[in-house]
Design an enzyme around this catalytic site. Sequence first.
Site, PDB file in Angstrom:
ATOM      1  N   SER A  18       0.836  -1.195   0.000  1.00 24.73           N
ATOM      2  CA  SER A  18       0.000   0.000   0.000  1.00 24.73           C
ATOM      3  C   SER A  18       0.874   1.250   0.000  1.00 24.73           C
ATOM      4  CB  SER A  18      -0.907   0.021   1.229  1.00 24.73           C
ATOM      5  OG  SER A  18      -1.566   1.273   1.344  1.00 24.73           O
ATOM      6  N   TYR A  39      -2.317  -0.432  10.453  1.00 24.62           N
ATOM      7  CA  TYR A  39      -2.383  -0.926   9.079  1.00 24.62           C
ATOM      8  C   TYR A  39      -1.110  -0.560   8.316  1.00 24.62           C
ATOM      9  CZ  TYR A  39      -3.943  -1.337   4.218  1.00 24.62           C
ATOM     10  OH  TYR A  39      -4.045  -1.654   2.884  1.00 24.62           O
TER      11      TYR A  39
END
Length: 255
Positions: free
Chosen positions: A144, A156
């Site tokens: 990501s 995350y």
Amino acid sequence: MSNLTGKTALVTGASRGIGRSVAQRLAADGALVAVHYGTNESAAKETVAAIHAAGGTAFTVRAELGVDGDVDTLFTGLEAGLDERPLDILVNNAAIIDYSATIDNATVDAYDRMFAINVRAPLFITQRALPMMPEGGRIINVSSGVTWFATPEVVYAMTKGALNVLGRSLAQSLGARGITVNTVSPGITETDMNDWLRDSPEAAERVAGMIALGRHGQPADVGDAVAFFASDDARWITGQTLEVNGGLLLGPAAA
């Protein structure tokens, strides 16, 4: 399109979003694709049905990740579907996000669950896959953009940073076998994880203003990049992270 005829692939988290696009693209290129899912059986079957309708081959594999025995369950189904064939391509795509896991509100349970699914599972899935993988195999991890731009969802972001490190280390370790390991890092992409892009035209417009190519990403944009790394065209590329983001945050928009 690349020629993956005769190849096999496992795509984790392939029932929806980026994983579904990856599975469909690899199947379109000729691979037999194992479509992994955790809980949404109907969505996984839709992915397989779409692949079959387009002339490809695929089968579903169910395994809830992040729980005891997850890798054993996954590979029992995978090996049955492959029927003694090797595994040529592994795409570690499955991941979750907990938007409440900021520095102020993160809990031990949220931390443990995200690391179990986003980091532990790819590590041990890869470990289990390697004996099945021939020389010249392909491993692609889906990371990501939060590894290079700041986000409040710190846990995350940490999991994806760990995944990037895993890819570089694996590339060094597996080079002697001719196995390439690369990472695709999507930018702001329209998936269930980012359903606010569909729900808010105003938010989508703001995002478009941050991107050189003037729009947010679609799952197929990422799927095509993964397919490149899976192909023979990427045979001399390993240990790399490719930002697939349309030119996100390159700087102020041109006048």
